[in-house]
Design a protein around this motif. Structure first.
Motif, PDB file in Angstrom:
ATOM      1  N   ILE A  62      12.889 -13.400  13.357  1.00 39.34           N
ATOM      2  CA  ILE A  62      11.948 -14.151  14.187  1.00 39.34           C
ATOM      3  C   ILE A  62      11.712 -15.573  13.677  1.00 39.34           C
ATOM      4  CG2 ILE A  62       9.571 -14.168  15.067  1.00 39.34           C
ATOM      5  CD1 ILE A  62       9.616 -11.086  14.698  1.00 39.34           C
ATOM      6  N   ASN A  63      11.578 -15.715  12.361  1.00 37.35           N
ATOM      7  CA  ASN A  63      11.185 -16.985  11.771  1.00 37.35           C
ATOM      8  C   ASN A  63      12.424 -17.755  11.300  1.00 37.35           C
ATOM      9  OD1 ASN A  63      10.292 -19.001   9.883  1.00 37.35           O
ATOM     10  ND2 ASN A  63       8.314 -17.938   9.774  1.00 37.35           N
ATOM     11  N   LYS A  64      12.735 -18.857  11.961  1.00 35.80           N
ATOM     12  CA  LYS A  64      13.952 -19.613  11.659  1.00 35.80           C
ATOM     13  C   LYS A  64      13.901 -20.254  10.277  1.00 35.80           C
ATOM     14  CE  LYS A  64      15.082 -20.652  16.484  1.00 35.80           C
ATOM     15  NZ  LYS A  64      15.296 -21.722  17.503  1.00 35.80           N
ATOM     16  N   THR A  65      12.739 -20.693   9.859  1.00 33.82           N
ATOM     17  CA  THR A  65      12.612 -21.289   8.529  1.00 33.82           C
ATOM     18  C   THR A  65      12.859 -20.254   7.443  1.00 33.82           C
ATOM     19  OG1 THR A  65      10.992 -22.892   9.353  1.00 33.82           O
ATOM     20  CG2 THR A  65      11.072 -22.535   6.975  1.00 33.82           C
ATOM     21  N   PHE A  66      12.287 -19.078   7.611  1.00 33.74           N
ATOM     22  CA  PHE A  66      12.477 -17.980   6.660  1.00 33.74           C
ATOM     23  C   PHE A  66      13.961 -17.609   6.593  1.00 33.74           C
ATOM     24  CE2 PHE A  66      12.130 -13.584   5.128  1.00 33.74           C
ATOM     25  CZ  PHE A  66      11.144 -13.697   4.163  1.00 33.74           C
ATOM     26  N   LEU A  67      14.612 -17.513   7.747  1.00 32.87           N
ATOM     27  CA  LEU A  67      16.032 -17.171   7.806  1.00 32.87           C
ATOM     28  C   LEU A  67      16.881 -18.258   7.140  1.00 32.87           C
ATOM     29  CD1 LEU A  67      18.385 -15.404   8.802  1.00 32.87           C
ATOM     30  CD2 LEU A  67      18.273 -16.646  10.981  1.00 32.87           C
ATOM     31  N   ARG A  68      16.560 -19.517   7.408  1.00 35.01           N
ATOM     32  CA  ARG A  68      17.323 -20.612   6.809  1.00 35.01           C
ATOM     33  C   ARG A  68      17.206 -20.601   5.273  1.00 35.01           C
ATOM     34  NH1 ARG A  68      15.136 -24.400   9.398  1.00 35.01           N
ATOM     35  NH2 ARG A  68      13.654 -25.134   7.831  1.00 35.01           N
ATOM     36  N   ASN A  69      16.001 -20.381   4.782  1.00 31.67           N
ATOM     37  CA  ASN A  69      15.808 -20.322   3.330  1.00 31.67           C
ATOM     38  C   ASN A  69      16.535 -19.138   2.714  1.00 31.67           C
ATOM     39  OD1 ASN A  69      14.182 -22.587   3.461  1.00 31.67           O
ATOM     40  ND2 ASN A  69      12.265 -21.422   3.532  1.00 31.67           N
ATOM     41  N   PHE A  70      16.528 -18.017   3.427  1.00 33.69           N
ATOM     42  CA  PHE A  70      17.227 -16.822   2.949  1.00 33.69           C
ATOM     43  C   PHE A  70      18.735 -17.064   2.896  1.00 33.69           C
ATOM     44  CE2 PHE A  70      19.435 -12.825   4.148  1.00 33.69           C
ATOM     45  CZ  PHE A  70      19.150 -12.070   3.015  1.00 33.69           C
ATOM     46  N   ASN A  71      19.291 -17.648   3.945  1.00 35.90           N
ATOM     47  CA  ASN A  71      20.733 -17.915   3.978  1.00 35.90           C
ATOM     48  C   ASN A  71      21.146 -18.928   2.922  1.00 35.90           C
ATOM     49  OD1 ASN A  71      21.278 -16.125   6.072  1.00 35.90           O
ATOM     50  ND2 ASN A  71      20.954 -17.660   7.668  1.00 35.90           N
ATOM     51  N   GLU A  72      20.309 -19.941   2.691  1.00 40.11           N
ATOM     52  CA  GLU A  72      20.595 -20.931   1.657  1.00 40.11           C
ATOM     53  C   GLU A  72      20.580 -20.292   0.275  1.00 40.11           C
ATOM     54  OE1 GLU A  72      21.266 -24.178  -0.733  1.00 40.11           O
ATOM     55  OE2 GLU A  72      21.729 -23.828   1.397  1.00 40.11           O
ATOM     56  N   LEU A  73      19.644 -19.375   0.047  1.00 39.48           N
ATOM     57  CA  LEU A  73      19.580 -18.669  -1.238  1.00 39.48           C
ATOM     58  C   LEU A  73      20.831 -17.827  -1.455  1.00 39.48           C
ATOM     59  CD1 LEU A  73      17.847 -17.807  -3.741  1.00 39.48           C
ATOM     60  CD2 LEU A  73      17.036 -15.903  -2.337  1.00 39.48           C
ATOM     61  N   ARG A  74      21.263 -17.100  -0.430  1.00 35.43           N
ATOM     62  CA  ARG A  74      22.463 -16.261  -0.559  1.00 35.43           C
ATOM     63  C   ARG A  74      23.700 -17.119  -0.789  1.00 35.43           C
ATOM     64  NH1 ARG A  74      23.275 -11.475   3.560  1.00 35.43           N
ATOM     65  NH2 ARG A  74      24.702 -10.901   1.889  1.00 35.43           N
ATOM     66  N   ARG A  75      23.761 -18.280  -0.121  1.00 36.21           N
ATOM     67  CA  ARG A  75      24.908 -19.174  -0.318  1.00 36.21           C
ATOM     68  C   ARG A  75      24.947 -19.683  -1.755  1.00 36.21           C
ATOM     69  NH1 ARG A  75      26.018 -23.997  -1.195  1.00 36.21           N
ATOM     70  NH2 ARG A  75      23.834 -24.626  -1.160  1.00 36.21           N
ATOM     71  N   ARG A  76      23.770 -20.021  -2.291  1.00 38.60           N
ATOM     72  CA  ARG A  76      23.695 -20.593  -3.634  1.00 38.60           C
ATOM     73  C   ARG A  76      23.929 -19.551  -4.720  1.00 38.60           C
ATOM     74  NH1 ARG A  76      18.936 -22.282  -3.253  1.00 38.60           N
ATOM     75  NH2 ARG A  76      17.831 -20.936  -4.730  1.00 38.60           N
ATOM     76  N   THR A  77      23.397 -18.346  -4.547  1.00 35.75           N
ATOM     77  CA  THR A  77      23.475 -17.334  -5.599  1.00 35.75           C
ATOM     78  C   THR A  77      24.651 -16.379  -5.425  1.00 35.75           C
ATOM     79  OG1 THR A  77      22.028 -15.796  -4.396  1.00 35.75           O
ATOM     80  CG2 THR A  77      20.975 -17.389  -5.884  1.00 35.75           C
ATOM     81  N   THR A 225      10.242 -10.007  -1.006  1.00 35.99           N
ATOM     82  CA  THR A 225      11.336  -9.270  -1.649  1.00 35.99           C
ATOM     83  C   THR A 225      12.688  -9.930  -1.382  1.00 35.99           C
ATOM     84  OG1 THR A 225      11.785  -7.800   0.231  1.00 35.99           O
ATOM     85  CG2 THR A 225      10.047  -7.113  -1.319  1.00 35.99           C
ATOM     86  N   LEU A 226      12.723 -10.912  -0.492  1.00 37.13           N
ATOM     87  CA  LEU A 226      13.984 -11.561  -0.123  1.00 37.13           C
ATOM     88  C   LEU A 226      14.105 -12.988  -0.633  1.00 37.13           C
ATOM     89  CD1 LEU A 226      14.435 -10.402   3.596  1.00 37.13           C
ATOM     90  CD2 LEU A 226      15.417  -9.391   1.528  1.00 37.13           C
ATOM     91  N   LEU A 227      13.014 -13.575  -1.070  1.00 35.61           N
ATOM     92  CA  LEU A 227      12.999 -14.947  -1.555  1.00 35.61           C
ATOM     93  C   LEU A 227      12.228 -15.029  -2.863  1.00 35.61           C
ATOM     94  CD1 LEU A 227      12.131 -16.879   1.741  1.00 35.61           C
ATOM     95  CD2 LEU A 227      14.382 -16.776   0.628  1.00 35.61           C
ATOM     96  N   PRO A 228      12.543 -16.016  -3.711  1.00 35.61           N
ATOM     97  CA  PRO A 228      11.741 -16.228  -4.914  1.00 35.61           C
ATOM     98  C   PRO A 228      10.426 -16.908  -4.552  1.00 35.61           C
ATOM     99  CG  PRO A 228      13.395 -17.943  -4.741  1.00 35.61           C
ATOM    100  CD  PRO A 228      13.651 -16.983  -3.603  1.00 35.61           C
ATOM    101  N   PRO A 229       9.442 -16.869  -5.437  1.00 36.38           N
ATOM    102  CA  PRO A 229       8.210 -17.620  -5.189  1.00 36.38           C
ATOM    103  C   PRO A 229       8.538 -19.105  -5.005  1.00 36.38           C
ATOM    104  CG  PRO A 229       7.941 -16.146  -7.065  1.00 36.38           C
ATOM    105  CD  PRO A 229       9.393 -16.129  -6.721  1.00 36.38           C
ATOM    106  N   ASP A 230       7.963 -19.720  -3.979  1.00 37.91           N
ATOM    107  CA  ASP A 230       8.259 -21.117  -3.691  1.00 37.91           C
ATOM    108  C   ASP A 230       7.872 -22.011  -4.871  1.00 37.91           C
ATOM    109  OD1 ASP A 230       8.811 -23.122  -1.271  1.00 37.91           O
ATOM    110  OD2 ASP A 230       7.114 -23.883  -2.450  1.00 37.91           O
ATOM    111  N   LYS A 231       8.736 -22.971  -5.190  1.00 41.64           N
ATOM    112  CA  LYS A 231       8.517 -23.835  -6.353  1.00 41.64           C
ATOM    113  C   LYS A 231       7.214 -24.607  -6.261  1.00 41.64           C
ATOM    114  CE  LYS A 231      13.415 -24.566  -7.481  1.00 41.64           C
ATOM    115  NZ  LYS A 231      14.508 -25.575  -7.599  1.00 41.64           N
ATOM    116  N   THR A 232       6.876 -25.036  -5.052  1.00 40.78           N
ATOM    117  CA  THR A 232       5.650 -25.828  -4.898  1.00 40.78           C
ATOM    118  C   THR A 232       4.397 -24.999  -5.150  1.00 40.78           C
ATOM    119  OG1 THR A 232       5.522 -25.394  -2.509  1.00 40.78           O
ATOM    120  CG2 THR A 232       6.787 -27.330  -3.210  1.00 40.78           C
ATOM    121  N   LEU A 233       4.504 -23.677  -5.007  1.00 39.30           N
ATOM    122  CA  LEU A 233       3.359 -22.795  -5.205  1.00 39.30           C
ATOM    123  C   LEU A 233       3.285 -22.231  -6.621  1.00 39.30           C
ATOM    124  CD1 LEU A 233       3.454 -20.801  -1.839  1.00 39.30           C
ATOM    125  CD2 LEU A 233       1.962 -22.714  -2.442  1.00 39.30           C
TER     126      LEU A 233
END
Length: 252
Positions: A62-77, A225-233
């Motif tokens: 549903i959330n495009k931002t959440f999906l984009r961050n998840f895909n970027e994390l998988r690409r990087r790691t 469970t799918l993303l790390p804690p945001d750096k800004t937080l």
């Protein structure tokens, strides 16, 4: 193949933060530090961490931002999300051992356990942890409950023949910045009188610890469970201090 370290944030009082701390530590160690992590959700029957993973997966749709961050994390790691094993407490260790014998390697296994220490299955599983961390807050009910839990573990679990528990620590959570520091110092004197150790890191009472992904908000996520804690937080959360202190204790 080295044996993983078995760790549990454990207490009998709901609201002390054991599930939140389990998820945050798992996500930070896995997605940021690159450690091999297994989470074992034994909190029968609600299985809170499995429910959190299910919510995260639904938000991806549903959330495009959440999906984009998840895909970027998988690409990087180049890594899939860390596994979450669902098991009743009495079956948990056998299920973990089966995965290890099947060739899965882990640096750390984090257990989310129910607080019913009087259950023989729970007591046995607690006794087979390497390290226990008991969240506590300066709330009368939580404080009394967590202290009673820790003393019971100290007297009845850690003394069992075959117990694997090396050390147990109290963990200050939900610390109100408006309260005087000497309040916690006095409580720690009580812990020390009961031969209970306390971590130096005190976690603040801040809403970021409850900030998960949502269906429509493009905001930073802290607990997932799918993303790390945001750096800004992370700044001001003291989560990194907690992780580093625990890693020093468990020697990872």
């Amino acid at each position: 193949m080295k044996d993983p370290v078995f760790v549990a944030f454990s207490t009998q009082k709901g609201g002390a933060g054991k599930t939140t701390l389990t998820v945050l530590m798992a996500s930070y160690l896995y997605y940021v530090r690159g450690m091999k992590v297994l989470v074992v959700d034994c909190d029968y029957p609600q299985y809170s961490i499995k429910e959190m993973r299910d919510r995260d997966v639904e938000i991806l749709k549903i959330n495009k931002t959440f999906l984009r961050n998840f895909n970027e994390l998988r690409r990087r790691t180049q890594c899939d999300p860390y596994p979450i094993l669902i098991a009743k407490p009495e079956d948990a260790l056998a299920r973990v051992q089966a995965r290890i014998e099947a060739g899965h390697e882990y640096d750390i296994v984090l257990f989310d356990l129910p607080g019913t220490i009087n259950n023989p299955g729970v007591a046995k599983t607690v006794s087979l942890m390497d390290y226990l961390f008991c969240p506590v807050a300066a709330d009368k009910l939580i404080l009394e409950s967590s202290l009673a839990f820790a003393m019971k573990v100290r007297d009845e679990i850690m003394t069992l023949n075959g117990s694997s528990v090396k050390e147990m620590y109290m963990v200050w959570n939900l610390v109100d910045a408006r309260e005087k520091t000497d309040l916690y110092d006095r409580y720690e004197e009580v812990f020390e009188e009961q031969m209970l150790q306390t971590l130096k890191t005190r976690l603040p009472d801040t809403k970021r610890y409850r900030r998960e992904g949502s269906k429509d908000a493009a905001r930073a996520v802290f607990r997932s469970t799918l993303l790390p804690p945001d750096k800004t937080l992370l700044k001001g959360s003291r989560l990194v201090d907690l992780v580093n202190e625990i890693l020093g204790i468990i020697k990872l």
